[in-house]
Design a protein around this motif. Sequence first.
Motif, PDB file in Angstrom:
ATOM      1  N   UNK A 389       4.519 -40.691 -51.448  1.00 20.47           N
ATOM      2  CA  UNK A 389       3.800 -39.820 -52.381  1.00 20.47           C
ATOM      3  C   UNK A 389       4.768 -38.961 -53.181  1.00 20.47           C
ATOM      4  N   UNK A 390       5.766 -38.404 -52.508  1.00 19.04           N
ATOM      5  CA  UNK A 390       6.735 -37.569 -53.218  1.00 19.04           C
ATOM      6  C   UNK A 390       7.482 -38.379 -54.280  1.00 19.04           C
ATOM      7  N   UNK A 391       7.892 -39.591 -53.918  1.00 16.29           N
ATOM      8  CA  UNK A 391       8.623 -40.429 -54.875  1.00 16.29           C
ATOM      9  C   UNK A 391       7.759 -40.778 -56.076  1.00 16.29           C
ATOM     10  N   UNK A 392       6.502 -41.085 -55.819  1.00 14.88           N
ATOM     11  CA  UNK A 392       5.615 -41.471 -56.915  1.00 14.88           C
ATOM     12  C   UNK A 392       5.411 -40.306 -57.887  1.00 14.88           C
ATOM     13  N   UNK A 393       5.217 -39.115 -57.345  1.00 18.52           N
ATOM     14  CA  UNK A 393       5.042 -37.944 -58.212  1.00 18.52           C
ATOM     15  C   UNK A 393       6.334 -37.676 -58.983  1.00 18.52           C
ATOM     16  N   UNK A 394       7.476 -37.764 -58.291  1.00 20.16           N
ATOM     17  CA  UNK A 394       8.762 -37.501 -58.937  1.00 20.16           C
ATOM     18  C   UNK A 394       9.039 -38.504 -60.055  1.00 20.16           C
ATOM     19  N   UNK A 395       8.623 -39.768 -59.867  1.00 26.51           N
ATOM     20  CA  UNK A 395       8.844 -40.781 -60.902  1.00 26.51           C
ATOM     21  C   UNK A 395       8.096 -40.449 -62.186  1.00 26.51           C
ATOM     22  N   UNK A 396       6.985 -39.744 -62.064  1.00 26.14           N
ATOM     23  CA  UNK A 396       6.193 -39.424 -63.245  1.00 26.14           C
ATOM     24  C   UNK A 396       6.588 -38.138 -63.937  1.00 26.14           C
ATOM     25  N   UNK A 397       7.588 -37.426 -63.408  1.00 27.38           N
ATOM     26  CA  UNK A 397       8.015 -36.153 -64.008  1.00 27.38           C
ATOM     27  C   UNK A 397       9.539 -36.134 -64.083  1.00 27.38           C
ATOM     28  N   UNK A 398      10.082 -36.895 -65.006  1.00 30.34           N
ATOM     29  CA  UNK A 398      11.535 -36.982 -65.164  1.00 30.34           C
ATOM     30  C   UNK A 398      12.134 -35.598 -65.403  1.00 30.34           C
ATOM     31  N   UNK A 399      13.275 -35.366 -64.778  1.00 30.83           N
ATOM     32  CA  UNK A 399      13.968 -34.100 -64.971  1.00 30.83           C
ATOM     33  C   UNK A 399      13.558 -33.017 -63.993  1.00 30.83           C
ATOM     34  N   UNK A 400      12.544 -33.276 -63.191  1.00 33.51           N
ATOM     35  CA  UNK A 400      12.084 -32.298 -62.204  1.00 33.51           C
ATOM     36  C   UNK A 400      12.464 -32.769 -60.799  1.00 33.51           C
ATOM     37  N   UNK A 401      12.776 -31.813 -59.949  1.00 29.27           N
ATOM     38  CA  UNK A 401      13.009 -32.114 -58.536  1.00 29.27           C
ATOM     39  C   UNK A 401      11.750 -31.762 -57.758  1.00 29.27           C
ATOM     40  N   UNK A 402      11.136 -32.767 -57.162  1.00 30.74           N
ATOM     41  CA  UNK A 402       9.886 -32.582 -56.424  1.00 30.74           C
ATOM     42  C   UNK A 402      10.181 -32.643 -54.932  1.00 30.74           C
ATOM     43  N   UNK A 403       9.702 -31.654 -54.197  1.00 30.03           N
ATOM     44  CA  UNK A 403       9.862 -31.641 -52.744  1.00 30.03           C
ATOM     45  C   UNK A 403       8.499 -31.469 -52.089  1.00 30.03           C
ATOM     46  N   UNK A 404       8.041 -32.522 -51.436  1.00 28.91           N
ATOM     47  CA  UNK A 404       6.790 -32.476 -50.681  1.00 28.91           C
ATOM     48  C   UNK A 404       7.170 -32.374 -49.204  1.00 28.91           C
ATOM     49  N   UNK A 405       7.032 -31.182 -48.647  1.00 24.60           N
ATOM     50  CA  UNK A 405       7.457 -30.960 -47.272  1.00 24.60           C
ATOM     51  C   UNK A 405       6.356 -31.411 -46.316  1.00 24.60           C
ATOM     52  N   UNK A 406       6.630 -32.438 -45.527  1.00 23.87           N
ATOM     53  CA  UNK A 406       5.578 -33.006 -44.671  1.00 23.87           C
ATOM     54  C   UNK A 406       5.355 -32.174 -43.418  1.00 23.87           C
ATOM     55  N   UNK A 407       4.218 -32.368 -42.760  1.00 22.91           N
ATOM     56  CA  UNK A 407       4.026 -31.757 -41.441  1.00 22.91           C
ATOM     57  C   UNK A 407       4.922 -32.447 -40.426  1.00 22.91           C
ATOM     58  N   UNK A 408       5.033 -31.868 -39.248  1.00 23.08           N
ATOM     59  CA  UNK A 408       5.877 -32.461 -38.203  1.00 23.08           C
ATOM     60  C   UNK A 408       5.194 -33.697 -37.633  1.00 23.08           C
ATOM     61  N   UNK A 409       5.634 -34.848 -38.087  1.00 29.42           N
ATOM     62  CA  UNK A 409       5.130 -36.122 -37.578  1.00 29.42           C
ATOM     63  C   UNK A 409       6.256 -36.838 -36.844  1.00 29.42           C
ATOM     64  N   UNK A 410       5.909 -37.772 -35.974  1.00 31.47           N
ATOM     65  CA  UNK A 410       6.902 -38.469 -35.157  1.00 31.47           C
ATOM     66  C   UNK A 410       7.954 -39.140 -36.027  1.00 31.47           C
ATOM     67  N   UNK A 411       9.222 -38.989 -35.615  1.00 32.06           N
ATOM     68  CA  UNK A 411      10.323 -39.618 -36.325  1.00 32.06           C
ATOM     69  C   UNK A 411      10.512 -41.047 -35.820  1.00 32.06           C
TER      70      UNK A 411
END
Length: 504
Positions: A389-411
């Motif tokens: 999701x973060x990558x998809x949003x970032x691809x649509x807004x060139x020049x912006x740094x998008x950070x979607x901080x996820x909840x603590x999910x299993x690594x």
Amino acid sequence: MLSWRRWWRDAVIGTVDQASVIEKRREEAYTSPRYLFMLAMSAGIAVLGLLLSSPAVVIGAMLIAPLMGPIIGAGFALAIGDYKWLRGSVRALVSGTVLAVALCALIVFVSPLQTVTPEIAARTRPNLFDLGVAVFSALAGAYSMIRGREGTIVGVAIATALMPPLAVAGFGLATTNWTVFSGALLLFVTNLMTIALVATIMARIYGFSAELSERQTRFQTILIVTIFVALAIPLFLSLRQIAWETNAARQIRSTVLESFDGDARISQLSFDLEAEPVTVDATVLTPRTMALAERDGEGSLAVLLGRPVDLRLTQFRVGTQAEAEAAEIAAADARAEEADAARAEAIAANLALVAGVPRSEVLVDRQNRRATVRANPLDGATLAAYRTLERRIADGVDGWRIELRPPLRALPPIAFEARLPEEEVDADGAAGEVQFVPTEEGATALALVGWAGARVDAPIALTGPERLVAIVEDRLRRQGIELAPSEIVPGGLRVVPRWTAPVE
């Protein structure tokens, strides 16, 4: 040639559990209450995202749409000649398509918003490039299902975008805009047929068509080629139309400027190539106004475009080239500032919707082009889904740094493999030291752990063999990831990362 065929049969086809693959594809290919419910929810999300012109909401609809199951299932059924399975998949697709279009049409019909947004317009003119996207996405999707790497399907669902065209078709139906309806439906059919047929081809390559007769195989080949050609023709014509419009836009700009001195500048230009006659509105900044510029421009454009043209020309006189540039720059700066503010607000709104939080919780730094938000937990969503999701949003807004901080999910665990470099052989002919490197899936998991660690304020602890833990620690520390003390265990070829805080 025989050795190559033998290798393909033993090392590739022989490693595929065909019975297991077919059983799993059957489970997802038929109509069920869950299938219809998830399809209806996806359609509702998609049409609302299109009406709001929100790419993030549309992405959410792509992720939960269950259409990939019956489409891939139809491809496999065709490959093995199981026509009962094929009929079930087709029924699921037909019922799902009708349900989605009807529900979207109903939502649009009762909605006060019925304008064609950019998100809607983007799905009304499919072309040959869309067919190419569908082919490559289908190859990735079919391969991942055959080889048991179904995490790729998230990316395939986003790339092919099966649900948004159906929502646009529902919009066209509700607004009786048949151009929108037919264009969106063609895009959906293109994606659907391409995925199904490419799945058939991949299934045959991997030996799923062993029970078919030579006549059935020949019929399948002719059918696939015929459908691809039938799809390619209208898409090629659409691509040619788009190319003509692009060339026409260039000709309009150059022709308008030809009526003025070299110091003239076009401040604003808009045109409608579908109108009769073609309408062109232009604003020109020029040191000297030209009385006949509008008439001359109309005549030249009519000859170039081969159609009558209505040119509406507004001229603003500026004393020098420097004044013209200053006026244009001032106007451009004002428009850019307004557009930048609107874009920042749109990015914040999209992030809030994806993260499931109020707009006030999205941090936007316009000066540094950065937007950050902490997402609320979403049932069933893995860290890979949040990263997608973060990558998809970032691809649509060139020049912006998008950070979607996820909840603590299993690594995910990080798998390694041992390699013996062939070039490292000493003078006595002894082999060099064994090297441990992440497998393909291990490298993907390591990248995901690094991404999550950079966005979550919680240390990561590692468990595994000392040598492998040292490799992972080195990679993560170089990314600035905070690490907790590691737990060393003997044996094995994997490292298990975990959060030191409770997983949500």
